[in-house]
Design a protein around this motif. Structure first.
Motif, PDB file in Angstrom:
ATOM      1  N   ILE A  49      -2.016   0.501   0.617  1.00 37.20           N
ATOM      2  CA  ILE A  49      -0.894   1.192  -0.012  1.00 37.20           C
ATOM      3  C   ILE A  49      -0.697   0.713  -1.430  1.00 37.20           C
ATOM      4  O   ILE A  49      -1.056  -0.409  -1.800  1.00 37.20           O
ATOM      5  CB  ILE A  49       0.432   1.044   0.778  1.00 37.20           C
TER       6      ILE A  49
ATOM      7  N   LEU B  99       4.608   5.039   2.987  1.00 38.05           N
ATOM      8  CA  LEU B  99       4.692   3.951   3.954  1.00 38.05           C
ATOM      9  C   LEU B  99       4.846   4.443   5.388  1.00 38.05           C
ATOM     10  O   LEU B  99       4.440   3.772   6.328  1.00 38.05           O
ATOM     11  CB  LEU B  99       5.855   3.011   3.589  1.00 38.05           C
ATOM     12  N   SER B 100       5.432   5.641   5.548  1.00 41.10           N
ATOM     13  CA  SER B 100       5.597   6.136   6.916  1.00 41.10           C
ATOM     14  C   SER B 100       4.245   6.518   7.516  1.00 41.10           C
ATOM     15  O   SER B 100       4.043   6.426   8.724  1.00 41.10           O
ATOM     16  CB  SER B 100       6.566   7.315   6.946  1.00 41.10           C
TER      17      SER B 100
ATOM     18  N   VAL C  29       1.491   4.858   6.908  1.00 38.49           N
ATOM     19  CA  VAL C  29       0.933   3.566   7.292  1.00 38.49           C
ATOM     20  C   VAL C  29       1.495   3.138   8.638  1.00 38.49           C
ATOM     21  O   VAL C  29       0.769   2.744   9.549  1.00 38.49           O
ATOM     22  CB  VAL C  29       1.281   2.497   6.229  1.00 38.49           C
ATOM     23  N   TRP C  30       2.805   3.253   8.750  1.00 36.61           N
ATOM     24  CA  TRP C  30       3.500   2.808   9.965  1.00 36.61           C
ATOM     25  C   TRP C  30       2.976   3.570  11.179  1.00 36.61           C
ATOM     26  O   TRP C  30       2.854   3.039  12.266  1.00 36.61           O
ATOM     27  CB  TRP C  30       4.995   3.046   9.773  1.00 36.61           C
TER      28      TRP C  30
ATOM     29  N   VAL D 292      -2.442  -3.727   6.989  1.00 33.88           N
ATOM     30  CA  VAL D 292      -2.147  -3.096   5.719  1.00 33.88           C
ATOM     31  C   VAL D 292      -2.476  -4.024   4.559  1.00 33.88           C
ATOM     32  O   VAL D 292      -2.398  -5.246   4.684  1.00 33.88           O
ATOM     33  CB  VAL D 292      -0.659  -2.651   5.679  1.00 33.88           C
TER      34      VAL D 292
ATOM     35  N   VAL E  40      -1.486  -4.303   0.434  1.00 37.25           N
ATOM     36  CA  VAL E  40      -0.618  -3.758  -0.614  1.00 37.25           C
ATOM     37  C   VAL E  40      -1.247  -4.031  -1.974  1.00 37.25           C
ATOM     38  O   VAL E  40      -1.582  -5.173  -2.284  1.00 37.25           O
ATOM     39  CB  VAL E  40       0.791  -4.396  -0.569  1.00 37.25           C
TER      40      VAL E  40
ATOM     41  N   THR F 191       0.632  -4.734   9.899  1.00 29.27           N
ATOM     42  CA  THR F 191       1.647  -3.849   9.333  1.00 29.27           C
ATOM     43  C   THR F 191       3.064  -4.298   9.702  1.00 29.27           C
ATOM     44  O   THR F 191       3.945  -4.356   8.847  1.00 29.27           O
ATOM     45  CB  THR F 191       1.409  -2.414   9.829  1.00 29.27           C
TER      46      THR F 191
ATOM     47  N   PHE G  12       5.815  -5.295   6.980  1.00 32.93           N
ATOM     48  CA  PHE G  12       6.975  -4.410   6.799  1.00 32.93           C
ATOM     49  C   PHE G  12       8.285  -5.106   7.177  1.00 32.93           C
ATOM     50  O   PHE G  12       9.333  -4.799   6.631  1.00 32.93           O
ATOM     51  CB  PHE G  12       6.804  -3.126   7.622  1.00 32.93           C
TER      52      PHE G  12
ATOM     53  N   THR H 152       6.523  -5.270  -2.622  1.00 36.07           N
ATOM     54  CA  THR H 152       6.473  -4.657  -1.298  1.00 36.07           C
ATOM     55  C   THR H 152       7.886  -4.433  -0.780  1.00 36.07           C
ATOM     56  O   THR H 152       8.187  -3.385  -0.188  1.00 36.07           O
ATOM     57  CB  THR H 152       5.703  -5.566  -0.323  1.00 36.07           C
TER      58      THR H 152
ATOM     59  N   LEU I  41       9.494  -0.871   0.349  1.00 35.46           N
ATOM     60  CA  LEU I  41      10.103  -0.673   1.654  1.00 35.46           C
ATOM     61  C   LEU I  41      11.546  -0.227   1.522  1.00 35.46           C
ATOM     62  O   LEU I  41      12.005   0.661   2.239  1.00 35.46           O
ATOM     63  CB  LEU I  41      10.037  -1.985   2.447  1.00 35.46           C
TER      64      LEU I  41
END
Lengths: 317, 550
Positions: B326, B491-492, B494-495, B501, B503, B515, B519, B527, B531
């Motif tokens: 990301i 980011l959603s 990725v989740w 992950v 960054v 992750t 997060f 980061t 978030l």
């Protein structure tokens, strides 16, 4: 800004150096030397080999290529363009006045054509897609595509024959002051102007239409800034940028490319001189004119680049 | 009254702006369809929706402006006692900038590039606020200061391109509020900015709102921005308002199915990640010390070498693992993908694929085993080739299947990705965006790759379609055991997809790890900012909900 200027100038000098070299090798080194080329087959047959050799030594044609090249380039630095082969007159003297006349004709044309082209382009861009715009675009294509000898002869037919208010051909001589010369040449100027307006108007119209659709124009419009102000202060300088390079090439072409107009109206310019030099096979004069044309192209491009740098801060680094 | 329910919650007390049954047509098509809403003085309304929902057209209409080709076909826009839909152009021009002002969509292109920014603000102050040039100059410096711009004196003399994106947006904001308008319309005010700058600009907008009496309309596709600064929200789809009301109420209990989809796409880190865990396998891709930069100097370009796009980047990816990279635009994530795919050659560094050194010169087998899916599906499919044939190509090229076997395999791939067989003979342009992207995925899987690189594959898709594409991709990946490098700014995504992950920022890896760990406990402020920006919508629903139940 100064760094940019210096770099541009240096680049122009390099370009001219390469062009001069190319012109030298293209005209002198390729088969047949200057003397062979300037003499007709009959004349060559009449001359004895000894006379021919003596003439070659006089002209320095028997020296090695490199020596002649260095001599040619050295001459350029001191504006010594050599002498003609037959009359032994300095080439610079022969070329200077016609060049001045051609530059004057091109300058006059641009001076008169640019404001008109600008006004037409602005009017057309404002009325984009409507009758006025369509009429302007159509007229521009017609004006741009009609050859100059047609426009020229048409103007002569109307304004010199049917309705004799202007002279059909130019009576002023090559060395007359510019005011006399230009006053004697209204139809020649009119002919080049018509094509110029059409060409420049088209470029400026497209540039303006593009810029008027830009985000910053919409923002200004939505801040209630008057339309004329957006057009003049914000859109016009932006629209000029792409037009400048095109205009520079066009101006250079005007200087070296108005042969047709000069011949139609007997205008004593560089184009007419070039035709004369080619028919008389004066290699040095052809070289000088080719060089002058190259200088014009490089110079106008330099001016356009500097103009763009003045208008667009993003190009100044 | 079929749309009576839409009127519910339309009216607010003390409205400064009242829009009733507003319709706007572009050529024959209605792009804004009978829209009605109120905005209270001092209120902030968010207009949310996806591209093509008509939200920007509506925003411009609030200034009485329609772009060429479109026009208001019905309804009224009452602002400060006037109906903007009925005013003439000169009357509108008198009000623009003073009664209503706009911050347009693209702050980077919204300033005149050949004019110092100070002069552009002074122009508004002189012409619209009627100040003398001396007063305009003093006021412009004052406004720049208020916008949090450093050294207003020096900044005023600079050209737009010498300013950062955030600074340019502040200048545009200063121009818009120069005359203290009753209504300020901001169209995607933060979309072109990175998340750190976005947070600063949103903070500035919030301060401006507190200091001013006027009302604000914020048009955005990002529900997190709505949650951050709006008190009311209006959700648009296909030119219609599908839902409107106070932000808390709508975010906690969205009534409309489309709003639910939009909110469902928002990141909720309090729920468990839906990404499937992968058993640690042997490493498939190992990269170390990757560096890359553009604009190498040459004889003709004296340009200094550009800043490094990638600076000492390394990562490992196990067989069958999904790793997400990301970062925002300019972070180098796409360049990294390009180097792994072989589209770009690294300046230095090593890569190994399945134990064999990997350079920009690939064997045919390596090319087959590493496949890629691009951001824009339409431009990555040949427009003159039927989609079935496009997918068949890798099958014949890499696996040497004959036409009948290849056709059977293509049909199977289409079925796995939920694409109807009828689509096989269509051309890409005849498919929807989601279908195109699934075709691109099918084409990548046709080669039976071991590693699939997905570069922002859902950014060009609507939220409702995104979920569908990602579900199909995840199922496909699991079945085939393909390792995946998922490059995204979302980011959603990725989740939803990745257990691990990385960054990136400015060409470097800031942090990496599982992750959930990253997060929940981000170690870098960057980061954390990402978030924070991505979870506002979810948190807005949450807080309001807690308040509501006591």
């Amino acid at each position: 800004m100064i760094v940019l200027l210096l770099r541009r100038v240096a680049l122009s000098v390099v370009t001219l150096f390469l062009l001069a070299s190319f012109i030298f090798f293209a005209t002198e080194v390729l088969p047949g030397d200057a003397l062979d080329v300037s003499l007709s087959a009959d004349e060559l047959a009449m001359m004895s080999p000894e006379v021919l050799a003596r003439r070659k030594t006089e002209l320095g044609l028997d020296r090695p290529i490199l020596e002649r090249y260095l001599g040619f380039m050295g001459g350029l630095v001191t504006f010594d363009l050599g002498r003609t082969i037959i009359t032994r007159a300095p080439v610079a003297d022969i070329v200077a006045m016609p060049l001045r006349n051609s530059v004057a004709l091109a300058g006059m044309t641009l001076l008169l054509a640019l404001p008109v082209a600008l006004a037409i382009a602005m009017a057309a861009a404002q009325a984009k897609g409507r009758a006025l715009d369509n009429a302007v675009s159509g007229a521009a294509i017609i004006g741009y595509s009609i050859p100059e000898f047609v426009t020229g002869l048409l103007l002569i037919a109307v304004f010199a024959v049917w309705w004799p208010i202007f002279p059909a051909t130019i009576t002023a001589s090559t060395d007359d002051p510019l005011s006399v010369l230009l006053a004697a040449a209204p139809l020649a100027i009119a002919t080049t102007i018509i094509g110029s307006i059409a060409y420049l108007g088209r470029i400026l119209r497209v540039g303006l239409i593009e810029v008027m659709a830009a985000d910053f124009v919409e923002r200004l419009h939505l801040s209630g800034i008057p339309r004329w102000r957006i057009l003049w202060l914000h859109a016009l300088p932006a629209a000029m940028i792409p037009g400048l390079s095109a205009a520079a090439l066009y101006a250079a072409a005007l200087v070296s490319g108005v042969v047709v107009v000069e011949l139609v109206f007997a205008y004593p310019g560089i184009g007419a001189e070039l035709v004369r030099a080619v028919t008389r096979r004066e290699v040095h004069v052809v070289q000088a004119i080719a060089l002058a044309a190259a200088v014009c192209v490089v110079l106008f491009n330099l001016l356009a680049d500097l103009g763009i740098a003045a208008l667009d801060p993003r190009t100044r680094r | 009254m079929p749309w009576a329910w839409m009127r519910r919650g339309v009216a607010v007390a003390d409205p400064v702006l009242q829009v009733r049954d507003l319709s706007i047509a572009w050529r024959e098509q209605r792009v804004v369809d009978r829209v009605s809403f109120d905005l209270a003085s001092g209120g902030t309304l968010g207009i949310a929706g996806e591209s093509g929902s008509g939200k920007s057209t509506l925003a411009r209409a609030l200034l009485g402006h329609c772009r060429a080709g479109s026009a208001i076909t019905g309804g009224s826009i009452r602002l400060d006692g006037d109906d903007l839909a009925a005013l003439s152009e000169p009357e509108l021009a008198r009000r623009r900038g003073r009664v209503m002002a706009m911050v347009p969509q693209n702050p980077l292109a919204s300033l005149t590039f050949h004019m110092p920014v100070g002069r552009q603000l002074e122009e508004v102050l002189r012409l619209r606020a009627g100040l003398s040039s001396g007063a305009a100059r003093r006021r412009s410096l004052e406004l720049f200061g208020q916008m949090g711009l450093p050294e207003p004196e020096r900044l005023a003399r600079r050209y737009p391109h010498q300013l950062s994106g955030g600074q340019r947006q502040r200048v545009v904001l200063a121009c818009a509020i120069a005359c203290d308008p009753l209504l300020l319309v901001l169209d995607e005010p933060t979309t072109a900015l990175d998340k750190t700058t976005e947070a600063q600009v949103l903070g500035l907008i919030r301060r401006l709102r507190a200091a001013r009496q006027g009302a604000m309309v914020i048009v955005t596709h990002d529900l997190n921005v709505v949650a951050d600064i709006c008190d009311r929200v209006l959700v648009m789809q296909h030119g219609r308002i599908v839902e409107q009301g106070p932000v808390g109420a709508v975010f906690v209990a969205p009534r409309d199915a489309y709003t639910q989809v939009l909110l469902g796409a928002a990141l909720r880190v309090d729920e468990a990640s839906r990404a499937a865990p992968t058993a640690p396998g042997p490493p498939l891709l190992e990269a170390a010390g990757l560096c890359f930069r553009y604009a190498r100097p040459s004889i003709f370009r004296r340009a200094p070498p550009g800043p490094p796009v990638l600076d000492d980047v390394g990562l490992t990816l196990a067989k069958g693992e999904v790793l997400s990279v990301i970062g925002e635009s300019g972070s180098g994530k796409t360049t990294l993908g390009g180097i792994v795919t072989g589209l770009l050659a690294a300046e230095s560094g090593q890569m190994a694929f399945d134990g064999v050194a990997l350079t920009a010169r690939r064997t045919r087998e390596q090319r087959r085993r590493i496949q890629m899916v691009f951001q824009d599906p339409l431009s990555s499919l040949n427009p003159r080739r039927r989609v079935g044939d496009a997918v068949m190509r890798p099958l014949r090229l890499f696996h040497g299947l004959d036409a009948r076997a290849a056709a059977r395999r293509v049909a199977a791939l289409f079925e796995e990705l939920g694409l109807e067989p009828g689509l096989l003979t269509r051309f890409p342009r005849q498919l929807s965006g989601g279908q195109q992207q699934r075709v691109a995925i099918a084409r990548a899987f046709a080669a039976e790759p071991d590693l699939l690189i997905c570069d922002e594959i859902t950014s060009a898709l609507d939220a409702s379609v995104q979920a569908q594409v990602l579900d199909h991709l995840a199922a496909m990946q699991r079945r085939q055991g393909t390792a995946m490098l998922l490059i995204t700014h979302d980011l959603s995504v990725v989740w939803r997809m990745a257990r691990r992950v990385v960054v990136m920022q400015g060409g470097r890896i800031l942090e990496s790890g599982p992750t959930e760990a990253v997060f929940h406990n981000p170690t870098s402020p960057y980061t954390a900012a990402l978030l924070d920006a991505a979870t506002r919508a979810a948190r807005a629903g949450h807080t309001e909900f807690r308040e509501a139940i006591g």
